[in-house]
Design an enzyme around this catalytic site. Structure first.
Site, PDB file in Angstrom:
ATOM      1  N   TRP A 198       0.855  -1.195   0.000  1.00 41.01           N
ATOM      2  CA  TRP A 198       0.000   0.000   0.000  1.00 41.01           C
ATOM      3  C   TRP A 198       0.893   1.248   0.000  1.00 41.01           C
ATOM      4  CZ3 TRP A 198      -2.002   2.673   4.889  1.00 41.01           C
ATOM      5  CH2 TRP A 198      -2.959   3.648   4.567  1.00 41.01           C
ATOM      6  N   ASP A 243      -1.794  -6.257   8.689  1.00 37.94           N
ATOM      7  CA  ASP A 243      -2.689  -5.189   8.269  1.00 37.94           C
ATOM      8  C   ASP A 243      -3.926  -5.904   7.725  1.00 37.94           C
ATOM      9  OD1 ASP A 243      -4.067  -3.134   7.164  1.00 37.94           O
ATOM     10  OD2 ASP A 243      -2.389  -2.251   6.090  1.00 37.94           O
ATOM     11  N   LYS A 287     -13.952  -0.776   4.976  1.00 32.12           N
ATOM     12  CA  LYS A 287     -14.494  -1.449   3.789  1.00 32.12           C
ATOM     13  C   LYS A 287     -15.586  -2.444   4.168  1.00 32.12           C
ATOM     14  CE  LYS A 287     -10.445   0.168   2.484  1.00 32.12           C
ATOM     15  NZ  LYS A 287      -9.934   1.075   1.513  1.00 32.12           N
TER      16      LYS A 287
HETATM   17  C1  LMR Z   1      -6.677   2.451  -0.765  1.00 32.69           C
HETATM   18  O1  LMR Z   1      -5.648   1.782  -0.758  1.00 32.69           O
HETATM   19  O2  LMR Z   1      -7.150   2.975  -1.790  1.00 32.69           O
HETATM   20  C2  LMR Z   1      -7.437   2.636   0.512  1.00 32.69           C
HETATM   21  O3  LMR Z   1      -6.844   1.918   1.531  1.00 32.69           O
HETATM   22  C3  LMR Z   1      -7.697   4.052   0.854  1.00 32.69           C
HETATM   23  C4  LMR Z   1      -6.449   4.802   1.256  1.00 32.69           C
HETATM   24  O4  LMR Z   1      -6.507   5.435   2.316  1.00 32.69           O
HETATM   25  O5  LMR Z   1      -5.452   4.786   0.553  1.00 32.69           O
END
Ligand code: LMR
Length: 396
Positions: A130, A211, A246
């Site tokens: 992420w 996570d 989510k």
């Molecule tokens: C994403 O990866 O799009 C979500 O987890 C929202 C974010 O805060 O980035």
């Protein structure tokens, strides 16, 4: 003093939403941020949430502060959701949980805990991961290093590469794992691979930090915790950052939870007292509303059943969109194999589109996806599918 400051770069995910909102083109499609959309293109409030919320509004009698960790009932409900009611971690009070503002809040508190209390300040994250993970961990002073995860040619997990990297982890380091629906690739280890990873952690003496932002979006609420449970079986200690953005659709209520597991109840309480001290210096104590809703739903059998049904609906709609997307590209004569998208889990897929193709999609077709090529499948609908696939066919 401020005149010397430079503009910060836009966030790769939320910055894209800002640009999308400003785009005047009516036909625009946002597949950037991970937000679930229904067939009508809206992000619905779950029906179980509406019911729980109206009960909460009727029953609540004070807006007084919560304790630093939030309510005990919320913490216990989250632990049962993660491990099941009868798991020894739950029955033996080996876990302590703090309600944190969103999954990101939970990750940041975990990072502060690692930085201030543990012997190693190094954290390993998957490559890719992420886009915000490194920022969150570095902000707490952690050194972020990556382990191999993705095989770009096979569009699959490089499990051998992952294992080679994880065998290099020093005892005391932390390793971040995505509980399910890996963000951004949509590729998770199999149950057998989870088992091997869990044993690797125990042998290597590293701390697993999960996570867990998509519980219920891969196969089912309990099934998606298989990796977590394998780790619990082989490792006495771990940290879990849950997000309910989510799976409860509670994005703007910022509902998350940091759970600490130790090998006995006394050690869990002692370690957790350090987490409480950190929280006190960051946001003092958590907001109530979203956690109150989650607590009501998880403890009322009718609402819980309704919630599981609504999560299943979201999961199945995303799965349908994956299949339709692959078929629609094929129908347009696209010869590149996108079938891997149908095999992945959760909201995201790593499309393999390069930065020029991503830029052309935005510039020429008002289709927004993250620069890495990550697509939020949850933003696809039957009505935007033709325009989306026409655009992709053109930029390939
Ligand atoms: C994403 O990866 O799009 C979500 O987890 C929202 C974010 O805060 O980035």
């Amino acid at each position: 003093m401020f005149e010397t400051l430079k503009t910060a770069p836009a966030d790769p995910i939320l910055g894209l939403t800002e640009a999308f909102k400003k785009d005047p083109r009516a036909e625009k499609i946002n597949l950037g941020v991970g937000i679930y959309k229904d067939e009508g293109g809206t992000t619905p409030i779950l029906s179980c949430v509406k019911k729980a919320e109206s009960r909460l509004l009727q029953e609540e009698s004070t807006k007084s502060y919560l304790g630093i960790e939030g309510t005990e009932e919320y913490g216990r409900s989250v632990q049962r959701l993660l491990f099941g009611n009868d798991h020894p971690i739950v029955t033996g009070s080996r876990a302590q949980s703090a309600h944190a503002p969103g999954g990101t809040g939970a990750l940041r508190i975990a990072a502060e805990f690692i930085a201030r209390q543990l012997s190693s300040r190094r954290i390993w994250v998957s490559d890719p991961t992420w886009a915000n993970h490194a920022n969150v961990f570095q902000a707490a002073g952690l050194e972020v290093v990556s382990y191999r995860y993705y095989d770009a040619d096979a569009k699959d997990l490089d499990f051998a590469g992952m294992m080679t990297a994880l065998k290099q982890v020093s005892p005391g380091d932390t390793v971040l794992l995505h509980g399910c629906c890996h963000n951004p690739t949509g590729i998770d280890p199999t149950p057998e691979q989870w088992e091997i990873l869990a044993k690797c952690a125990a042998e290597g003496g590293w701390l697993p930090l999960f996570d867990f932002a998509y519980q219920g979006f891969a196969t089912g609420i309990d099934e998606d915790a298989a990796g977590l449970k394998s780790f619990a079986e082989h490792n006495p200690e771990m940290l879990i950052a849950s997000s309910f953005s989510k799976n409860f659709g509670l994005y703007n209520e910022r509902v998350g939870c940091l759970t600490l597991v130790a090998d006995d109840s006394a050690r869990a309480m002692a370690a957790f007292s350090q987490i409480k001290s950190i929280i006190r210096t960051v946001y003092s104590n958590p907001p109530y509303h979203g956690a109150g809703i989650v607590t009501i739903i998880l403890n009322d059998s009718a609402l819980r059943t309704e919630w599981e049904g609504e999560v299943a609906q979201m999961r199945e709609r995303i799965r349908d969109m994956r299949e339709l997307f692959v078929a629609s590209l094929k129908a347009r004569g696209v010869t590149r194999d996108f079938s891997f998208i149908g095999r992945q889990h959760g909201m995201f897929s790593f499309s393999g589109l390069n930065p020029e193709q991503v830029a052309a999609l935005k510039r020429d077709h008002a289709v927004y996806i993250v620069g890495s090529g990550r697509i939020s499948v949850a933003g696809m609908t039957r009505s935007n599918m033709d325009a989306l696939c026409d655009a992709i066919a053109k930029v390939l």
